[in-house]
Design a protein around this motif. Structure first.
Motif, PDB file in Angstrom:
ATOM      1  N   ILE A  41       0.934  -1.306  -0.060  1.00 48.00           N
ATOM      2  CA  ILE A  41      -0.011  -0.038   0.088  1.00 48.00           C
ATOM      3  C   ILE A  41       0.942   1.377   0.111  1.00 48.00           C
ATOM      4  CG2 ILE A  41      -1.825   1.538   1.394  1.00 48.00           C
ATOM      5  CD1 ILE A  41      -2.967  -1.441   2.366  1.00 48.00           C
ATOM      6  N   THR A  42       2.098   1.390   0.673  1.00 45.92           N
ATOM      7  CA  THR A  42       2.849   2.195   1.012  1.00 45.92           C
ATOM      8  C   THR A  42       3.429   2.768  -0.552  1.00 45.92           C
ATOM      9  OG1 THR A  42       3.511   1.793   3.228  1.00 45.92           O
ATOM     10  CG2 THR A  42       4.960   3.353   2.198  1.00 45.92           C
ATOM     11  N   VAL A  43       3.920   1.605  -1.044  1.00 48.41           N
ATOM     12  CA  VAL A  43       4.536   1.884  -2.352  1.00 48.41           C
ATOM     13  C   VAL A  43       3.824   2.022  -3.507  1.00 48.41           C
ATOM     14  CG1 VAL A  43       5.862   0.597  -4.229  1.00 48.41           C
ATOM     15  CG2 VAL A  43       6.458   0.164  -1.935  1.00 48.41           C
ATOM     16  N   GLY A  44       2.443   1.724  -3.626  1.00 49.71           N
ATOM     17  CA  GLY A  44       1.594   2.180  -4.759  1.00 49.71           C
ATOM     18  C   GLY A  44       2.019   1.692  -6.025  1.00 49.71           C
ATOM     19  N   ASP A  45       2.060   2.486  -6.699  1.00 48.02           N
ATOM     20  CA  ASP A  45       2.361   2.060  -8.299  1.00 48.02           C
ATOM     21  C   ASP A  45       1.661   0.989  -8.872  1.00 48.02           C
ATOM     22  OD1 ASP A  45       3.880   2.330 -10.653  1.00 48.02           O
ATOM     23  OD2 ASP A  45       5.567   0.721  -9.912  1.00 48.02           O
ATOM     24  N   TRP A  46       0.282   1.103  -8.669  1.00 52.84           N
ATOM     25  CA  TRP A  46      -0.488  -0.106  -9.237  1.00 52.84           C
ATOM     26  C   TRP A  46      -0.620  -0.091 -10.619  1.00 52.84           C
ATOM     27  CZ3 TRP A  46      -1.809  -3.183  -5.443  1.00 52.84           C
ATOM     28  CH2 TRP A  46      -1.980  -2.740  -3.987  1.00 52.84           C
ATOM     29  N   GLN A  47      -0.299  -1.206 -11.365  1.00 51.15           N
ATOM     30  CA  GLN A  47      -0.372  -1.106 -12.708  1.00 51.15           C
ATOM     31  C   GLN A  47      -1.158  -2.486 -13.021  1.00 51.15           C
ATOM     32  OE1 GLN A  47       3.252  -0.773 -14.929  1.00 51.15           O
ATOM     33  NE2 GLN A  47       3.981   0.822 -13.273  1.00 51.15           N
ATOM     34  N   LEU A  48      -1.598  -2.596 -14.324  1.00 49.28           N
ATOM     35  CA  LEU A  48      -2.292  -3.758 -14.872  1.00 49.28           C
ATOM     36  C   LEU A  48      -1.551  -5.130 -14.554  1.00 49.28           C
ATOM     37  CD1 LEU A  48      -5.035  -4.844 -16.036  1.00 49.28           C
ATOM     38  CD2 LEU A  48      -4.016  -4.328 -18.450  1.00 49.28           C
ATOM     39  N   THR A  49      -0.287  -4.940 -14.809  1.00 48.55           N
ATOM     40  CA  THR A  49       0.675  -6.384 -14.560  1.00 48.55           C
ATOM     41  C   THR A  49       0.577  -6.806 -13.382  1.00 48.55           C
ATOM     42  OG1 THR A  49       2.621  -4.782 -14.315  1.00 48.55           O
ATOM     43  CG2 THR A  49       2.262  -5.647 -16.490  1.00 48.55           C
ATOM     44  N   ASP A  50       0.104  -6.008 -12.316  1.00 52.90           N
ATOM     45  CA  ASP A  50       0.083  -6.532 -11.028  1.00 52.90           C
ATOM     46  C   ASP A  50      -1.114  -7.599 -10.894  1.00 52.90           C
ATOM     47  OD1 ASP A  50       1.619  -5.098  -9.159  1.00 52.90           O
ATOM     48  OD2 ASP A  50       0.712  -3.480  -9.986  1.00 52.90           O
TER      49      ASP A  50
END
Length: 218
Positions: A41-50
């Motif tokens: 949650i802290t890092v974030g950087d949510w992308q479709l590849t996740d």
């Protein structure tokens, strides 16, 4: 004297849960998972590849479970020169087959669980993105905790109440009490076993004399 109402009902899920959390390995996975979730949650950087990560792990986990069960847990001790190669996981698993109702032998040995968590962290750092690696860590630790819970629950007196758990319960008990050469899936009943031809009709499988004493001479 007739059994008490509680005894007739069998072990409740709440009672099973209280016993589960008395053991160290579930806490190890839970603390590691909580830490991984917070970091993700802290890092974030949510992308479709996740989204690919949980799908890939869900697809591969039945085969990982099968491979570990067959080649690690059912490892036959081997002599190499003056030494005997017999890993702790294999030794503890043989003890587990001897006494499948011994709760202390149901869980992954603590030192092995620590090694597994450490290995998962190393693998997570190899991902091209920190966020994606942390997604992997969250998912694999979730699977690890679920594995410990399912395997523990099968070896208690808790009675199956859903079709999925009934399948898990049936297959794993066949492995322990019918024939140790089949039904290697623990949390994924029939998935890898069917493809790898270790999921026969129980009616045509002989009861193994070594199911409780792995590798014993017949």
């Amino acid at each position: 004297m007739s059994a008490s109402p509680k005894a007739r009902r069998g072990l409740s899920l709440a009672d099973a849960g209280r016993e589960f959390w008395r053991h160290p390995t579930p806490w190890l996975f839970a603390v590691a998972l909580t830490t991984a979730v917070a970091a993700r949650i802290t890092v974030g950087d949510w992308q479709l590849t996740d989204a690919v990560v949980p799908v890939a792990i869900a697809a591969g986990f039945p085969f990982l479970e099968w491979i570990i069960h067959v080649f690690v847990l059912h490892w036959r001790p081997r002599r190499v020169g003056r030494f005997t190669v017999d890993p702790v996981l294999a030794r503890k698993h043989r003890e587990h087959h001897v006494a499948p109702r011994d709760v202390g032998l149901v869980f992954i040995p603590l030192q092995s669980a620590i090694g597994a968590v450490a290995a998962a962290v190393v693998i997570a750092w190899l991902f091209p993105r920190t966020g994606m690696g942390l997604t992997f860590l969250v998912v694999i630790l979730t699977f690890g905790l679920l594995y410990e819970w399912c395997h523990y629950l099968v070896h208690t007196d808790y009675k199956p109440k859903t079709a999925v758990y009934r399948a898990i319960w049936r297959d794993h008990r066949l492995h322990h009490f019918k024939n140790e050469h089949y039904w290697f899936g623990v949390t994924t009943p029939g998935t890898a076993d069917r493809l790898l031809r270790t999921y026969p009709d129980p009616a045509v499988v002989p009861t193994s004399p070594t199911a409780k004493n792995l590798h014993a001479a017949m």
